[in-house]
Enzyme design. Sequence first.
Site, mmCIF file in Angstrom:
data_model
loop_
_atom_site.group_PDB
_atom_site.id
_atom_site.type_symbol
_atom_site.label_atom_id
_atom_site.label_comp_id
_atom_site.label_asym_id
_atom_site.label_seq_id
_atom_site.Cartn_x
_atom_site.Cartn_y
_atom_site.Cartn_z
ATOM 1 N N CYS A 2 0.858 -1.180 0.000
ATOM 2 C CA CYS A 2 0.000 0.000 0.000
ATOM 3 C C CYS A 2 0.891 1.226 0.000
ATOM 4 C CB CYS A 2 -0.940 0.101 1.207
ATOM 5 S SG CYS A 2 -2.111 -1.234 1.322
ATOM 6 N N ARG A 27 3.650 -0.275 -4.982
ATOM 7 C CA ARG A 27 3.418 -0.822 -3.644
ATOM 8 C C ARG A 27 2.092 -1.565 -3.538
ATOM 9 N NH1 ARG A 27 6.848 1.622 0.027
ATOM 10 N NH2 ARG A 27 5.517 1.014 1.740
ATOM 11 N N TRP A 74 -2.805 -2.628 -1.625
ATOM 12 C CA TRP A 74 -2.524 -4.051 -1.784
ATOM 13 C C TRP A 74 -3.367 -4.720 -0.701
ATOM 14 C CZ3 TRP A 74 -0.590 -8.235 0.982
ATOM 15 C CH2 TRP A 74 -0.170 -9.328 0.224
ATOM 16 N N ASN A 100 -1.238 2.357 5.608
ATOM 17 C CA ASN A 100 -0.410 1.277 5.061
ATOM 18 C C ASN A 100 0.021 0.420 6.234
ATOM 19 O OD1 ASN A 100 1.576 -0.306 3.804
ATOM 20 N ND2 ASN A 100 3.143 1.244 4.178
ATOM 21 N N GLY A 101 -0.352 -0.861 6.214
ATOM 22 C CA GLY A 101 0.049 -1.736 7.321
ATOM 23 C C GLY A 101 -1.089 -2.650 7.712
ATOM 24 N N GLU A 500 16.904 -17.839 -8.653
ATOM 25 C CA GLU A 500 16.552 -16.465 -9.024
ATOM 26 C C GLU A 500 15.951 -16.413 -10.439
ATOM 27 O OE1 GLU A 500 16.063 -13.863 -7.505
ATOM 28 O OE2 GLU A 500 16.297 -12.205 -8.896
ATOM 29 N N LYS A 504 12.232 -14.998 -11.122
ATOM 30 C CA LYS A 504 11.955 -13.890 -12.055
ATOM 31 C C LYS A 504 10.876 -14.311 -13.028
ATOM 32 C CE LYS A 504 13.253 -11.367 -10.341
ATOM 33 N NZ LYS A 504 13.983 -11.022 -9.181
ATOM 34 N N GLU A 507 7.338 -14.716 -11.280
ATOM 35 C CA GLU A 507 6.641 -13.533 -10.762
ATOM 36 C C GLU A 507 6.145 -12.595 -11.852
ATOM 37 O OE1 GLU A 507 8.779 -11.070 -7.919
ATOM 38 O OE2 GLU A 507 10.640 -11.290 -9.014
ATOM 39 N N HIS A 523 16.649 -37.203 -8.072
ATOM 40 C CA HIS A 523 16.013 -37.689 -6.846
ATOM 41 C C HIS A 523 14.517 -37.364 -6.814
ATOM 42 C CE1 HIS A 523 19.873 -38.874 -5.308
ATOM 43 N NE2 HIS A 523 20.354 -37.671 -5.591
ATOM 44 N N LYS A 622 6.017 -4.202 -4.259
ATOM 45 C CA LYS A 622 7.471 -4.055 -4.179
ATOM 46 C C LYS A 622 7.985 -4.170 -2.752
ATOM 47 C CE LYS A 622 11.459 -2.993 -6.037
ATOM 48 N NZ LYS A 622 12.086 -4.045 -6.853
HETATM 49 C C1 AGP Z 1 11.917 -9.899 -6.056
HETATM 50 O O1 AGP Z 1 11.838 -9.951 -7.437
HETATM 51 C C2 AGP Z 1 10.641 -10.039 -5.390
HETATM 52 N N1 AGP Z 1 9.696 -9.080 -5.817
HETATM 53 C C3 AGP Z 1 10.655 -10.285 -3.894
HETATM 54 O O2 AGP Z 1 10.966 -11.630 -3.749
HETATM 55 C C4 AGP Z 1 11.608 -9.467 -2.993
HETATM 56 O O3 AGP Z 1 12.933 -9.804 -3.271
HETATM 57 C C5 AGP Z 1 11.285 -9.758 -1.530
HETATM 58 O O4 AGP Z 1 9.988 -9.339 -1.254
HETATM 59 C C6 AGP Z 1 12.251 -9.103 -0.573
HETATM 60 O O5 AGP Z 1 12.259 -7.720 -0.712
HETATM 61 P P1 AGP Z 1 13.354 -6.852 -0.002
HETATM 62 O O6 AGP Z 1 14.661 -7.131 -0.637
HETATM 63 O O7 AGP Z 1 12.913 -5.441 -0.178
HETATM 64 O O8 AGP Z 1 13.375 -7.264 1.440
#
Ligand code: AGP
Length: 627
Positions: A2, A27, A74, A100-101, A500, A504, A507, A523, A622
């Site tokens: 948010c 956000r 969000w 926000n929270g 990673e 990517k 997501e 395995h 984010k």
């Molecule tokens: C990364 O592509 C993601 N959007 C997510 O996993 C992110 O890395 C994670 O939420 C941690 O965020 P931060 O590094 O701000 O703590």
Amino acid sequence: MCGIVGYIGVRAASDILLAGLEKLEYRGYDSAGIATVRDGDVHCVRAKGKLHNLRDKMAGIENPARLGIGHTRWATHGKPEEYNAHPHMDVARRVAVVQNGIIENYRELREELKSKGHEFRSETDTEVIPHLIAECLTKLGDSPSPFLDAVREAVNHLQGAFAIAAINADYPDELIVARQQAPLAIGFGQGEFFCASDTPALVPHTNAVLNLENGELAKLTPLGIEVYNFAGDRLKKHPRTLDWNPIQVEKQGFKHFMLKEIYEQPGVVRACLEAYLDEKWSAADTTSPVKLDLSSILDENLEHVQILACGTSWHAALVGKYLIEQLAEIPTMVQYASEFRYAPAPLTANTLTVGVTQSGETADTLAALEMEKERRTGKPPEFQPRLLGITNRPESSLGLLVPQTIDLHAGMEIGVAATKTFIAQLMAFYALALELAYRRKTIAPIRLEEIIAGLRQLPSQIEQILESQERYIEELAHEFSETQDFIFLGRGINFPIALEGALKLKEISYIHAEGYPAGEMKHGPIALLDAKVPVVAIAMQGSVYDKVLSNAQEAKARDSRLIGVTPMDDPEAEETFDDLLPVPPVEELLSPILAVIPLQLLAYHIAARRGLDVDQPRNLAKSVTVE
Ligand code: AGP
């Protein structure tokens, strides 16, 4: 999660609020809304979905109000419907609040307020706040600053992590904001003031910014700002000057922020090299090549490192573990912050705890670090907390929590999928591991010099990959726009890069993808493979190169299409893989920084080809500022 914004001043608030929300849409984008005070009333407009829906709804409406608040959501409590969108108001529609929270005790508060006649219109936790403020106001008629005091009393009843902004039709010259475990910054202009969850919303207007700390609230009027703690004591606070410019938070001709941020990576690596390493250092020197001053947390007694992080930052931490163990020979544990919080490992002596979070606001990482700090405080000296943060936002909540941070120097990252901050996190871990290795004398100076020379090659090598590969990867991506599953394989230092690459892809393209240690395939997961499941293997020269090629062959034997991230001009790789994503020759220890680049491009182009919203993928935000 948010985004909240607020404005009080001389200009029309709604345009400024909309522009601010646009900068904070990363956000959350389940709904958006704005409330302004005009002609003695609160005017509120809200819309489900992305900000453009709110914009459409507000188009053509003249609104000269000079005070207002806004929100981009969000969803946590309550569906992403308009009736749950912020701002929320009290029964009389005099008080409006954005938050926000999460308000953890909202159920009790709601019941209590209902019993006093307050009617609720949403399913959210936030709605208790305007009702509570209105309730407090009824008792504070004689106070010199009733609205401020009512908000203060209200926040003292709230449990959880929150940042709020509140306006009141009866106090048209006051914007009240408060912070408890969720970010909130105040921007200082000329006769106008702003507030926002994050600074990109402020930089188009001002570089003078004050980050509120936990347990603080502020009254913003056109004449100035007063900051108080939740107990009501006035605090002396001064803004700091940001060295950002508004251009940094624009796309600058790129189709998406993510692509722009991928292209910024050579510059980010250069900035890290400049910040972390002594340019003139040579093996003959008797000082460390690492410029970071970490002496308050690193000493000769250090026995363990534990790293806490989430998501992509957790992947960087896994590379960090490899580096610290291999170069500095210190046993290192990496934990998901969200797991560590509820099942911490037994206390070990002389332990460095590293929190990695690009945003510096990830609730789980902050809570895990806080818990670690608490459980070590008061213990014998060898158990005392030694906390280090690795973050792109040293001014964030993480910066307030830990005594020392390594700044990532990556510039603002807007795309929800982390790219350049990941690369910068890797650079920070190289610096940390080299510093530890130098201090512990676990590395010969000549080897140190060799690694540093390799690190200095990386920016131009990344440029080479971007120049030579992007067009090809864009074309290759077309072939996978209908693919439903992907497997990513890596071993050793490149196993986290496989994770990673898979993250990517999932997501932003919503394709199911798994990262796996290449040797573990047989395995179990090998059962998934057939001609419909492509396998991306990271096969870089070094200790596990032959092993990864064999694992790739095993996948090929099951009809999988094989894509290899491999060294350039490698005949063996050319023979093994159906498609090659070659990177310049690099030693194994440094290969993650190059290997991840084609994987970022692959994920980007597959998602773009599928016509998806690359920068704001569904269900994500984010900064994950809730548990
Ligand atoms: C990364 O592509 C993601 N959007 C997510 O996993 C992110 O890395 C994670 O939420 C941690 O965020 P931060 O590094 O701000 O703590």
